[in-house]
Write a protein that holds these residues in place. Structure first.
Motif, PDB file in Angstrom:
ATOM      1  N   ALA A 216      -6.986  18.764 -18.620  1.00 40.57           N
ATOM      2  CA  ALA A 216      -5.984  18.103 -17.016  1.00 40.57           C
ATOM      3  C   ALA A 216      -4.495  17.994 -17.427  1.00 40.57           C
ATOM      4  CB  ALA A 216      -6.541  16.453 -17.314  1.00 40.57           C
ATOM      5  N   GLU A 217      -3.587  18.436 -15.996  1.00 38.38           N
ATOM      6  CA  GLU A 217      -2.656  18.060 -16.086  1.00 38.38           C
ATOM      7  C   GLU A 217      -1.724  16.810 -17.072  1.00 38.38           C
ATOM      8  OE1 GLU A 217      -0.351  18.425 -12.686  1.00 38.38           O
ATOM      9  OE2 GLU A 217      -1.564  19.806 -12.120  1.00 38.38           O
ATOM     10  N   ASP A 218      -2.651  15.685 -16.285  1.00 38.49           N
ATOM     11  CA  ASP A 218      -2.236  14.506 -17.674  1.00 38.49           C
ATOM     12  C   ASP A 218      -3.206  13.925 -18.702  1.00 38.49           C
ATOM     13  OD1 ASP A 218      -1.412  11.768 -18.348  1.00 38.49           O
ATOM     14  OD2 ASP A 218      -0.548  11.119 -16.565  1.00 38.49           O
ATOM     15  N   PRO A 219      -3.252  14.596 -19.421  1.00 37.78           N
ATOM     16  CA  PRO A 219      -4.879  13.606 -20.675  1.00 37.78           C
ATOM     17  C   PRO A 219      -4.703  12.664 -20.481  1.00 37.78           C
ATOM     18  CG  PRO A 219      -3.712  15.291 -21.612  1.00 37.78           C
ATOM     19  CD  PRO A 219      -2.107  15.610 -20.141  1.00 37.78           C
ATOM     20  N   VAL A 220      -3.504  11.742 -20.799  1.00 34.97           N
ATOM     21  CA  VAL A 220      -3.097  10.481 -21.134  1.00 34.97           C
ATOM     22  C   VAL A 220      -4.273   9.435 -19.663  1.00 34.97           C
ATOM     23  CG1 VAL A 220      -3.149   8.271 -21.231  1.00 34.97           C
ATOM     24  CG2 VAL A 220      -2.125  10.163 -22.531  1.00 34.97           C
ATOM     25  N   ALA A 221      -4.129   9.880 -18.439  1.00 32.53           N
ATOM     26  CA  ALA A 221      -4.568   9.730 -17.285  1.00 32.53           C
ATOM     27  C   ALA A 221      -6.093  10.082 -17.046  1.00 32.53           C
ATOM     28  CB  ALA A 221      -3.449   9.718 -16.318  1.00 32.53           C
ATOM     29  N   ALA A 222      -6.625  11.314 -17.368  1.00 28.43           N
ATOM     30  CA  ALA A 222      -8.013  11.506 -17.384  1.00 28.43           C
ATOM     31  C   ALA A 222      -8.591  11.073 -18.183  1.00 28.43           C
ATOM     32  CB  ALA A 222      -8.207  13.377 -17.784  1.00 28.43           C
ATOM     33  N   TYR A 223      -8.179  10.469 -19.514  1.00 33.67           N
ATOM     34  CA  TYR A 223      -8.911   9.859 -20.297  1.00 33.67           C
ATOM     35  C   TYR A 223      -9.433   8.185 -19.910  1.00 33.67           C
ATOM     36  CZ  TYR A 223      -9.523   7.469 -25.339  1.00 33.67           C
ATOM     37  OH  TYR A 223     -10.412   6.146 -25.671  1.00 33.67           O
ATOM     38  N   ARG A 224      -7.792   7.440 -19.450  1.00 34.39           N
ATOM     39  CA  ARG A 224      -8.053   6.369 -19.063  1.00 34.39           C
ATOM     40  C   ARG A 224      -8.930   6.353 -17.918  1.00 34.39           C
ATOM     41  NH1 ARG A 224      -1.863   5.082 -19.121  1.00 34.39           N
ATOM     42  NH2 ARG A 224      -1.757   4.799 -21.632  1.00 34.39           N
ATOM     43  N   GLN A 225      -9.023   7.118 -16.834  1.00 36.48           N
ATOM     44  CA  GLN A 225     -10.464   7.165 -15.580  1.00 36.48           C
ATOM     45  C   GLN A 225     -11.047   7.453 -16.188  1.00 36.48           C
ATOM     46  OE1 GLN A 225      -9.551  10.728 -12.938  1.00 36.48           O
ATOM     47  NE2 GLN A 225     -11.465   9.973 -11.700  1.00 36.48           N
TER      48      GLN A 225
END
Ligand code: C5P
Length: 232
Positions: A216-225
């Motif tokens: 993902a472009e933003d792995p942390v945001a994808a993980y949180r989602q």
């Protein structure tokens, strides 16, 4: 252990793995270490990821004669991981031996899961090459039942099979499910997929998510989602 998202760290080196994990400054996600990374870096990578505070699922899918698997599991039991696995196709005797090997002197042990049929195996190949009759679903349920009888804690299966496994083996029997994609995400080579929210509904206890987070472009945001959809 409560329902959680496990990130499949399918990286080829320790550097790439640490660079990825360093992105997470606020949380310590559950991490899956597979064959590629383990064979490249050895047990040191497991110790370091544990030292950093991440729970670890060591996905080495053992499959050999019972005596060999028992001794290999005894070695893995010293690694202080939370989860390990093997192939149910190795028979109940192999699974029982694995459980003996994995149990430490003080009686504690990591969660032990069985791989049923790999999601890459089609029903046609199961019939023609493995000479297993019936449906994939029947085979998965039978392997899950054998695993339960051998004393294991659960299985790795498709999220689409999780409900069926729970029905057969009881709701305490864990289902750990890869093949997760966001509703609007890239599917890649996975075939039988579902979303984190749907995996929650079908009874998955843990979802294993690789590329939808790691690429993902933003792995942390994808993980949180993922966590939000799956846990809340
Ligand atoms: O990137 P992706 O989300 O497809 O990664 C899924 C992870 O789960 C990979 O590490 C893959 O090897 C693993 N896995 C799977 N299907 C199985 C067992 C394991 O996709 N049946």
């Amino acid at each position: 252990m409560k329902r959680d998202v496990i990130i499949a760290c399918d990286f080829a080196s320790a550097e790439a793995t640490y660079a990825f994990l360093d992105l997470f400054t606020e949380e310590k996600p559950f991490v899956k270490i597979g064959m590629e990374l383990y064979y490249a870096e050895g047990p040191a990578i497991v110790r370091e990821i544990r030292r950093r505070g991440h729970p670890v699922f060591l996905d080495l899918k053992l499959h050999d004669i019972p005596n060999t698997v028992e001794k290999a599991m005894r070695v893995l039991s010293r690694l202080d991981v939370q989860m390990v696995n093997l192939h149910a196709a190795g028979t109940k005797a192999m699974m029982e031996a694995a459980l003996r090997g994995l149990t430490r002197e003080d009686g504690t042990r990591p969660i032990l899961l069985a791989v049923t049929q790999l999601t890459s195996t089609s029903e046609e190949r199961m019939h023609d090459e493995l000479l297993i009759r019936g449906s994939i679903a029947d085979c998965v349920c039978h392997y899950a039942w054998m695993a339960k009888e051998a004393g294991l804690d659960g299985v790795v299966c498709s999220p689409l099979e999780a409900g069926m496994v729970k029905e057969k083996c009881g709701k305490e029997f864990l289902t750990v499910t890869p093949g997760i994609r966001f509703a609007d995400g890239v599917v890649g080579d996975q075939v039988r997929i579902t979303t984190p929210a749907r995996a929650k509904e079908t009874g998955s206890d843990f979802i294993v998510v690789g590329r939808p987070i790691t690429a993902a472009e933003d792995p942390v945001a994808a993980y949180r989602q993922c966590v939000k959809e799956f846990r809340e």
